[in-house]
Design a protein around this motif. Structure first.
Motif, mmCIF file in Angstrom:
data_model
loop_
_atom_site.group_PDB
_atom_site.id
_atom_site.type_symbol
_atom_site.label_atom_id
_atom_site.label_comp_id
_atom_site.label_asym_id
_atom_site.label_seq_id
_atom_site.Cartn_x
_atom_site.Cartn_y
_atom_site.Cartn_z
ATOM 1 N N THR A 33 -7.015 -6.353 1.586
ATOM 2 C CA THR A 33 -6.972 -4.931 1.222
ATOM 3 C C THR A 33 -7.565 -4.712 -0.159
ATOM 4 O OG1 THR A 33 -4.952 -4.642 2.541
ATOM 5 C CG2 THR A 33 -5.454 -2.940 0.903
ATOM 6 N N TYR A 48 -5.091 1.236 4.299
ATOM 7 C CA TYR A 48 -6.002 0.380 5.061
ATOM 8 C C TYR A 48 -5.262 -0.254 6.225
ATOM 9 C CZ TYR A 48 -8.918 -3.857 5.781
ATOM 10 O OH TYR A 48 -9.691 -4.863 6.302
ATOM 11 N N TYR A 50 -11.160 -2.472 11.363
ATOM 12 C CA TYR A 50 -10.542 -1.723 10.263
ATOM 13 C C TYR A 50 -10.640 -0.224 10.480
ATOM 14 C CZ TYR A 50 -15.509 -2.135 9.120
ATOM 15 O OH TYR A 50 -16.883 -2.149 9.199
ATOM 16 N N PHE A 62 -9.745 2.786 7.518
ATOM 17 C CA PHE A 62 -9.133 3.033 6.214
ATOM 18 C C PHE A 62 -9.592 4.355 5.625
ATOM 19 C CE2 PHE A 62 -12.847 0.321 5.438
ATOM 20 C CZ PHE A 62 -13.472 0.896 4.338
ATOM 21 N N GLN A 83 0.836 -1.201 0.000
ATOM 22 C CA GLN A 83 0.000 0.000 0.000
ATOM 23 C C GLN A 83 0.875 1.257 0.000
ATOM 24 O OE1 GLN A 83 -3.392 0.054 2.770
ATOM 25 N NE2 GLN A 83 -2.970 -2.078 3.259
#
Length: 612
Positions: free
Chosen positions: A103, A76, A125, A127, A61
């Motif tokens: 993800t 995320y 989570y 994000f 990421q």
């Protein structure tokens, strides 16, 4: 599990701000030791640090997808436990995937459903998605607030991060703490959205925040709803067993070594038993870890919160399920080590004052991280099933304040060391009363419920929307400070919703605390644990711990210009450090711990205190 951060500015060119973004991202290195990445565009800059859990080679990421209308980019943190089902669903809708990571599934879920992707997720989570198609930032946090997420509005956009330290690394964020920040720090009520730092806020659990050129927009996608419960006792117990089994099975999925945190209480033992059975089916042996203190079992003294030491029950569970068990043994030297305290304060960003219960948790996680990357925990079962002693104390549950304050009165315990002028300014009694009235006003009830059932629903709601969030934040920060992912099965929203709506008569049908959990998991528990009375996280009883606190506090007292004394009463501290051992009450020990936390916090963060 990871650390995320970012910056949105609609008036600036952020492609020229890589150095600042790198500094923000670097603060999250402990949360993501395996990989790092940044992405910059004129109006958005995203940073990511990765702890690889699923699809170790993939999942880098920030992750992006190019569409004809513009790029969609995501950072995320967390786990979507139902990503396999979602992947199959999205594949059927025409999506194709390049990795095996959850993800990518979440990102494609956003492309398919927009912000409603949150409704499809089961997991923990936090994000953020920059959607260049509409020039907007979308921030989403899990329903229970398992993963931390903060934001700081600016003149022309927003800063965000998994932890405040990421935001504070940007020069736009001022390190200011005002009276409102201090009130919550000492009041222990967990005001929704609170951050210690002025101008900074939490993304509240179950919330979506959209930031675009027109401003900041909030939407709640999940909350605790009151609905009638129609299942009988047998059906309810069976449903809890079914949910618990499914949840633990889902949360064991990982491409790295896993373990369970075993305390010998009902909650962690239930998770241990279910996890061990599942891994045995797969030909694996479960690993379990516990924290203990040298001499604690032999010299244990019962107190108002703990009737028995944990060790005998831990041995019973490990023997029954056949786990490979390890005790992490600690002594007062390790627990009171200033370097460890400093690491804990840095991890939490606040001077929490929990003393050895914080340092021992950090040291436990540090030891586990050498052998496992994922740990399942029994955290939150007491809030879900009604396990704390004050749930069953008539005075506490009927008090016109938060039950945990009425039972232990930590309001007094946490403010007695303050200067008189600070105490008067903060007016904690009024603050707590206001917070309580606000919290109670937000509780929904089932039509026709008795006054007693309404009261117990209120008590349960306060724990699930306030109390548990403090503990989840504590556990996340301590674990991620050493790169360990801790999963909390009892926070699965399906279980929370179902048990929340069971009447109190079912939650305590056998005259004990957590009746539903005890009966739903008794098939994986030793009899000793099934009958054990609730005992909280352990605290050392070694007198040498308090003596070492006195020694360190005396050094602080010698610093005439220490900023600690903008808050702490110097006369109180002078008296505390000279007390004989037999006079050091839990109240005094807690005050010494808080003073030392503040001492390190002032030195690390150099905050500006606004008391006017």
């Amino acid at each position: 599990m990871c650390g995320i951060t970012g910056w949105v500015s609609f008036d600036a060119d952020l492609t020229q701000e890589r150095q600042v973004l790198d500094a923000m991202t670097a603060t999250m290195a402990c949360r993501g030791p395996d990989d790092e990445g940044t992405w910059l565009a004129p109006h958005a800059a995203l940073g990511h640090r990765r702890l690889a859990i699923i699809d170790l080679p993939g999942g880098h990421q920030p992750m992006s997808v190019r569409t004809p209308a513009g790029e969609v980019v995501m950072v995320y943190s967390g786990e979507a436990y139902n990503f396999t089902e979602l992947r199959e669903q999205l594949t059927g809708l025409g999506h194709s995937f390049e990795t095996d990571s959850d993800t990518e599934v979440v990102l494609h879920g956003y492309l398919e459903w927009g912000e409603a992707v949150a409704d499809h997720l089961n997991g923990m989570y936090a994000f953020a998605i920059w959607d260049a198609r509409d020039e907007k930032l979308v921030m989403i946090r899990d329903r229970m607030g398992i993963k931390p997420f903060y934001y700081y509005p600016t003149r022309d956009g927003v800063l965000f991060g998994s932890e405040p330290k990421a935001i504070l690394a940007n020069p736009l964020a001022r390190k200011v703490v005002d009276a409102d920040g201090l009130r919550e720090l000492f009041a222990f009520t967990k005001t929704p959205g609170w951050s210690l730092w002025k101008g900074m806020y939490e993304v509240e659990p179950g919330t979506i925040i959209r930031v675009d050129a027109s401003g900041t927009h909030h939407r709640t996608y999940w909350k605790l709803d009151a609905v009638p419960h129609t299942d009988d006792q047998e059906t309810t117990v069976a449903r809890v067993r079914e949910l618990m089994t499914d949840i633990v099975h889902r949360q064991l999925v990982a491409d790295v070594p896993r373990c369970v945190l075993l305390s010998g209480g009902l909650d962690s033992s239930a998770v241990t038993g279910l996890a061990a059975a599942r891994l045995a089916e797969q030909g694996e042996q479960l690993r379990t870890f516990s924290v203990d203190f040298f001499g604690q079992e032999e010299n244990f003294q019962p107190d108002e919160m703990r009737d028995t030491p944990d060790s005998p029950y831990i041995r019973d569970v490990a023997k029954l399920v056949g786990s490979s068990h390890q005790d992490v043994m600690l002594d007062p030297v390790a627990l009171s080590d200033p370097a460890v305290r400093r690491a804990v304060v840095t991890a939490r960003d606040i001077p929490a004052g929990f003393g050895d219960m914080d340092t021992s948790l950090y040291l436990l996680f540090k030891a586990i991280r050498g052998e496992s990357t994922v740990a399942l925990s029994g955290e939150s079962a007491d809030e879900v099933f009604g396990g704390y002693r004050w749930f069953h104390d008539e005075t506490a549950r009927n008090a016109d304040t938060f039950p945990w304050l009425a039972f232990q009165n930590p309001l007094t315990d946490r403010s007695n060391l303050l200067r008189k002028d600070v105490t008067n300014l903060l007016d904690l009694d009024r603050y707590v009363a206001d917070q309580y009235q606000t919290a109670v006003a937000g509780v929904e009830h089932v039509e026709g419920a008795s006054e007693f059932e309404r009261r117990m629903r209120t008590v349960c709601n306060l724990h699930l929307t306030r109390f548990v969030r403090m503990l989840l934040d504590r556990k996340d920060r301590a674990s991620m400070a050493v790169g360990l992912e801790v999963r909390v099965p009892f926070c699965d929203h399906r279980l929370v919703e179902y048990v929340y709506n069971t009447p109190w008569s079912l939650k305590s049908f056998d005259g004990r605390e957590k009746s539903l959990l005890r009966h739903a998991t008794k098939h994986v528990l030793p009899q000793s644990v099934a009958e054990r009375v609730k005992s909280p996280y352990p605290s050392t009883q070694d007198p040498n711990y308090a003596k070492e606190l006195q020694r360190q506090a005396k050094e602080v007292l010698a610093e005439r210009d220490s900023p600690v004394f903008t808050l702490i009463d110097r006369t109180w501290l002078a008296g505390a450090v000279e007390m004989e051992h037999g006079s050091i009450t839990p109240l005094v020990r807690q005050g010494l711990d808080r003073t030392l936390d503040l001492h390190h916090w002032f030195d690390i963060y150099r905050p500006e205190i606004e008391l006017a």
